[in-house]
Design a protein around this motif. Structure first.
Motif, PDB file in Angstrom:
ATOM      1  N   TRP A 198       0.826  -1.207   0.000  1.00 35.74           N
ATOM      2  CA  TRP A 198       0.000   0.000   0.000  1.00 35.74           C
ATOM      3  C   TRP A 198       0.861   1.258   0.000  1.00 35.74           C
ATOM      4  O   TRP A 198       0.500   2.257  -0.605  1.00 35.74           O
ATOM      5  CB  TRP A 198      -0.936  -0.005   1.219  1.00 35.74           C
ATOM      6  N   ASN A 199       2.005   1.185   0.670  1.00 33.60           N
ATOM      7  CA  ASN A 199       2.875   2.360   0.762  1.00 33.60           C
ATOM      8  C   ASN A 199       3.536   2.730  -0.571  1.00 33.60           C
ATOM      9  O   ASN A 199       4.120   3.814  -0.686  1.00 33.60           O
ATOM     10  CB  ASN A 199       3.954   2.138   1.822  1.00 33.60           C
ATOM     11  N   ARG A 200       3.459   1.836  -1.556  1.00 28.72           N
ATOM     12  CA  ARG A 200       4.019   2.157  -2.870  1.00 28.72           C
ATOM     13  C   ARG A 200       3.161   3.157  -3.637  1.00 28.72           C
ATOM     14  O   ARG A 200       3.621   3.765  -4.597  1.00 28.72           O
ATOM     15  CB  ARG A 200       4.163   0.883  -3.709  1.00 28.72           C
ATOM     16  N   PHE A 201       1.921   3.308  -3.218  1.00 31.19           N
ATOM     17  CA  PHE A 201       1.006   4.212  -3.916  1.00 31.19           C
ATOM     18  C   PHE A 201       1.210   5.648  -3.445  1.00 31.19           C
ATOM     19  O   PHE A 201       1.701   5.902  -2.342  1.00 31.19           O
ATOM     20  CB  PHE A 201      -0.445   3.781  -3.670  1.00 31.19           C
ATOM     21  N   ALA A 202       0.808   6.587  -4.294  1.00 29.66           N
ATOM     22  CA  ALA A 202       0.929   7.997  -3.940  1.00 29.66           C
ATOM     23  C   ALA A 202       0.114   8.320  -2.692  1.00 29.66           C
ATOM     24  O   ALA A 202       0.517   9.167  -1.877  1.00 29.66           O
ATOM     25  CB  ALA A 202       0.472   8.874  -5.115  1.00 29.66           C
ATOM     26  N   ASP A 203      -1.025   7.631  -2.538  1.00 36.30           N
ATOM     27  CA  ASP A 203      -1.868   7.822  -1.356  1.00 36.30           C
ATOM     28  C   ASP A 203      -2.072   6.454  -0.693  1.00 36.30           C
ATOM     29  O   ASP A 203      -3.036   5.745  -1.006  1.00 36.30           O
ATOM     30  CB  ASP A 203      -3.214   8.429  -1.767  1.00 36.30           C
ATOM     31  N   GLN A 209      -7.741   1.677   1.793  1.00 40.14           N
ATOM     32  CA  GLN A 209      -9.197   1.757   1.845  1.00 40.14           C
ATOM     33  C   GLN A 209      -9.824   1.045   0.660  1.00 40.14           C
ATOM     34  O   GLN A 209     -10.878   0.414   0.789  1.00 40.14           O
ATOM     35  CB  GLN A 209      -9.644   3.217   1.874  1.00 40.14           C
ATOM     36  N   ALA A 210      -9.176   1.120  -0.494  1.00 38.98           N
ATOM     37  CA  ALA A 210      -9.698   0.424  -1.676  1.00 38.98           C
ATOM     38  C   ALA A 210      -9.718  -1.078  -1.446  1.00 38.98           C
ATOM     39  O   ALA A 210     -10.651  -1.777  -1.873  1.00 38.98           O
ATOM     40  CB  ALA A 210      -8.845   0.764  -2.897  1.00 38.98           C
ATOM     41  N   THR A 211      -8.687  -1.594  -0.765  1.00 40.99           N
ATOM     42  CA  THR A 211      -8.667  -3.013  -0.429  1.00 40.99           C
ATOM     43  C   THR A 211      -9.803  -3.335   0.533  1.00 40.99           C
ATOM     44  O   THR A 211     -10.517  -4.333   0.358  1.00 40.99           O
ATOM     45  CB  THR A 211      -7.318  -3.399   0.205  1.00 40.99           C
ATOM     46  N   CYS A 212      -9.988  -2.494   1.544  1.00 41.02           N
ATOM     47  CA  CYS A 212     -11.086  -2.704   2.495  1.00 41.02           C
ATOM     48  C   CYS A 212     -12.438  -2.733   1.782  1.00 41.02           C
ATOM     49  O   CYS A 212     -13.287  -3.590   2.059  1.00 41.02           O
ATOM     50  CB  CYS A 212     -11.093  -1.600   3.554  1.00 41.02           C
ATOM     51  N   ASP A 213     -12.610  -1.794   0.868  1.00 39.72           N
ATOM     52  CA  ASP A 213     -13.897  -1.692   0.169  1.00 39.72           C
ATOM     53  C   ASP A 213     -14.192  -2.924  -0.678  1.00 39.72           C
ATOM     54  O   ASP A 213     -15.357  -3.243  -0.934  1.00 39.72           O
ATOM     55  CB  ASP A 213     -13.903  -0.451  -0.718  1.00 39.72           C
ATOM     56  N   ALA A 214     -13.128  -3.631  -1.118  1.00 39.69           N
ATOM     57  CA  ALA A 214     -13.319  -4.817  -1.962  1.00 39.69           C
ATOM     58  C   ALA A 214     -13.666  -6.055  -1.155  1.00 39.69           C
ATOM     59  O   ALA A 214     -14.054  -7.086  -1.723  1.00 39.69           O
ATOM     60  CB  ALA A 214     -12.059  -5.077  -2.789  1.00 39.69           C
TER      61      ALA A 214
END
Length: 258
Positions: A198-203, A209-214
């Motif tokens: 997750w830390n590789r992403f800009a945010d 949160q996108a993972t949580c939402d899935a």
């Protein structure tokens, strides 16, 4: 107070970090003696020292599961220290994700040597002691990618499919002699590896949160939730569970679409 793993001698490979460390902690809380078999010497030694400071009989053995001799040395050390082996958790693993046509022989060997061969090395080394002792429980850490493929992750899911075959084959071979062999298939669990992803992403917060939402529960799984499932399979509460795989992913793997 009765502990669920009181007096059991348990080996946890990859026990110095992530899910393996959580399994070791859960086992320790339930009265087990714990052998930390870990490639990373600093993490493995630290986890064993942490358990020892809590009064848990523990042992760290530097172990490369990809090397059969290293595994034999680890099992021998566990037997010298504790005299028997009741539980083996094959947790050590590695992520190798490549484009199939760009996968080199070394890429393939690295993945299979750790994620599949490593589990076989440990089973092969620990089984004689379990059989001599009248039984035991082997728990292989599979993955939801043992059943459902995430594109871009080759050859990792190939190895994890093999883990299910290894689990089932050994389970039927040794059931009549008191050894149960099962697997756990985690999905998204909040480990250091996933946090680094997750830390590789800009945010990073948005990526998490996108993972949580899935996921159906709208949250990430915790390492201790995998650890307590391992406790159940290792305990005397699961005497008729054999050749099975428990999926821990909040129900994500059965979703037809997002």
């Amino acid at each position: 107070m009765t502990y669920r793993l009181q007096g059991k001698i348990c080996i946890v490979t990859g026990g110095g970090q992530g899910i393996g460390a959580a399994v070791a902690d859960c086992f320790a809380r339930e009265g087990a003696s714990v052998v930390i078999a870990e490639l990373d010497e600093a993490m493995g030694a630290a986890k064993a020292c942490e358990l020892a400071a809590q009064g848990v009989p523990s042992l760290f053995v530097h172990t490369d599961v990809a090397q059969a001799e290293s595994v034999r040395v680890m099992v021998a050390a566990a037997l010298v220290r504790f005299g028997r082996i009741d539980v083996l958790v094959n947790n050590a693993g590695i992520n190798v994700f490549r484009d199939p046509l760009k996968t080199t022989a070394d890429d393939w060997k690295l993945c299979m040597s750790v994620d599949l061969d490593g589990m076989w090395h440990c089973c092969q080394a620990a089984l004689p002691a379990m059989l001599e002792g009248g039984g035991g429980s082997i728990i292989n850490m599979a993955s939801t990618q043992s059943f459902s493929i995430i594109p871009g992750c080759f050859p990792y899911p190939v190895a994890k499919h093999g883990v299910i075959g290894l689990t089932r084959a050994l389970a039927l071979e040794y059931a009549a002699r008191g050894v149960r062999v099962n697997a756990i298939a985690p999905g998204y669990i909040e480990t250091r590896r996933n946090i680094e992803y997750w830390n590789r992403f800009a945010d990073p917060a948005a990526a998490r949160q996108a993972t949580c939402d899935a996921l159906p529960p709208k949250r990430i799984g915790r390492p201790d939730e995998v650890g307590m499932t391992a406790v159940f399979l290792a305990s005397d509460e699961a005497p008729f569970i054999n050749a099975s795989t428990i999926v821990i992913d909040g129900g994500r793997s059965i979703a037809y679409h997002d």
